[in-house]
Design a protein around this motif. Sequence first.
Motif, short mmCIF file in Angstrom:
data_model
loop_
_atom_site.label_atom_id
_atom_site.label_comp_id
_atom_site.label_asym_id
_atom_site.label_seq_id
_atom_site.Cartn_x
_atom_site.Cartn_y
_atom_site.Cartn_z
N VAL A 1 2.48 14.01 -5.31
CA VAL A 1 1.22 13.29 -5.47
C VAL A 1 0.21 13.79 -4.44
CG1 VAL A 1 0.09 11.03 -5.38
CG2 VAL A 1 2.37 11.26 -6.38
N ARG A 2 -1.01 14.03 -4.89
CA ARG A 2 -2.06 14.49 -3.99
C ARG A 2 -2.93 13.34 -3.53
NH1 ARG A 2 -7.53 18.02 -5.01
NH2 ARG A 2 -8.20 17.89 -2.84
N SER A 3 -3.23 13.28 -2.24
CA SER A 3 -4.18 12.31 -1.69
C SER A 3 -5.57 12.91 -1.81
CB SER A 3 -3.86 12.01 -0.22
OG SER A 3 -2.58 11.41 -0.10
N VAL A 4 -6.45 12.24 -2.55
CA VAL A 4 -7.76 12.80 -2.86
C VAL A 4 -8.83 12.36 -1.85
CG1 VAL A 4 -9.61 12.90 -4.59
CG2 VAL A 4 -7.20 12.99 -5.29
N LEU A 5 -8.91 11.05 -1.63
CA LEU A 5 -9.96 10.55 -0.73
C LEU A 5 -9.61 9.16 -0.23
CD1 LEU A 5 -11.85 8.27 -2.43
CD2 LEU A 5 -12.56 10.34 -3.62
N LEU B 1 3.39 7.59 4.65
CA LEU B 1 2.58 7.64 3.44
C LEU B 1 2.50 9.07 2.90
CD1 LEU B 1 0.68 6.29 1.40
CD2 LEU B 1 -1.18 6.58 3.05
N LYS B 2 2.27 10.02 3.80
CA LYS B 2 2.18 11.42 3.39
C LYS B 2 3.50 11.92 2.82
CE LYS B 2 0.47 15.88 5.07
NZ LYS B 2 1.53 16.69 4.45
N ALA C 1 -5.31 3.43 10.58
CA ALA C 1 -6.02 4.71 10.59
C ALA C 1 -5.51 5.66 11.68
CB ALA C 1 -7.52 4.48 10.78
N LYS C 2 -5.07 5.10 12.81
CA LYS C 2 -4.59 5.93 13.92
C LYS C 2 -3.08 5.81 14.13
CE LYS C 2 -8.94 5.90 16.52
NZ LYS C 2 -9.58 5.66 17.83
N ASP C 3 -2.41 5.17 13.18
CA ASP C 3 -0.96 4.97 13.26
C ASP C 3 -0.27 6.18 12.62
OD1 ASP C 3 1.71 4.21 12.98
OD2 ASP C 3 1.21 2.10 12.67
N LYS C 4 0.06 7.20 13.42
CA LYS C 4 0.62 8.43 12.89
C LYS C 4 1.96 8.22 12.19
CE LYS C 4 -2.71 11.16 13.62
NZ LYS C 4 -2.83 12.09 14.73
N HIS D 1 0.82 -1.21 0.00
CA HIS D 1 0.00 0.00 0.00
C HIS D 1 0.86 1.27 0.00
CE1 HIS D 1 -3.01 2.96 1.20
NE2 HIS D 1 -2.24 3.26 2.23
N LEU D 2 1.94 1.27 0.75
CA LEU D 2 2.78 2.47 0.84
C LEU D 2 3.40 2.84 -0.50
CD1 LEU D 2 4.60 1.82 4.24
CD2 LEU D 2 2.97 3.67 3.75
#
Length: 345
Positions: free
Chosen positions: A127-131, A118-119, A109-112, A82-83
Amino acid sequence: MTTSRNRREFLRQLSITTMGMGLLPAVLAACNNGQSTKDAGADSSAATDSTAGKTASKPLFFKISLAEWSFHQALFAGKMNHLDFPTKAKNDFGIEAVEYVNQFFKDKAKDKAYLTDLKKRCDDNGVRSVLIMCDGEGEMGDLDKKKRMQAVENHYKWVEAAQFLGCHAIRVNAAGEGKPEEVSKAVIESLGKLSAFGKDHNINVIVENHGGTSSNGKWLANVMKTVNMPNCGTLPDFGNFCLNRTKPESNTPEGWAKTKCLEEYDRYEGVQELIPYAKGVSAKTYDFDANGNCVETDYSRMLKIVKDANYTGHIGIEYEGQKLSEEEGIRKTLALLQKAGGALS
């Protein structure tokens, strides 16, 4: 969106036998036309300078993104991480915007630390994260209020993750068992509560036509009108308009691939009804003819509906076919969007 043609039903059945895998069932406030025709927080320019955002001669009237479900076979098989999705979208296809599927980072989801990684990969590659497409968190239309409210709260962590990643929305499902009017009432309540939470985080809550009652365009459009919140909208999918499907031979991707749609809502009518509330659009493809056109959907006709609604946001590529490799399917869908979109731009 699934290996066959309806990920929500696939997940519902698969969850019965694979509870430990986290695959559960998956599938709204009208906003005014000006708000519903663009991604919240998105650049409203016609296109970027990327390969995906231009035809040979002029910019497209919309932006192109890549839905992670296009790689579901590779991801489920462990052949892709996924990454690596954002980098692959940019380097292999020239696509600079991605749409995640929560199944592929279900426990993160809560793993900062994970989300920060990923960010960073997105930021480093432009690359933009859309949804984030959310499945397996309970049914928003469950007639049991306790279960329904739990489903709403289960989505809070994805709203927060979407905000952290810079997304503009999460996609939820309007699923529920019961009479259409009963499910509608339940979904309206759920969407109202979740959208209120999303508003506090500057995140839209959008609903896809995703099988069953939710694939009835009139029904879903009425839900939107009733919720009537600016950050609640739709994600029209060109191909997910099956109202009733045969049961699979087995609870596997292969088993679902053999199912047949017994009753289908008119896809052009459905998109026409949902596009006024759209904050995203999904370009579904399965098979192509010798000229590179989608066999199931007339893209020129469909994109004209989208353009006539003044939609200029992202259209996400979502290839689900079996005849081509996932990479080939994505490339053909990209070429089709450029060709059909370019003719209208």
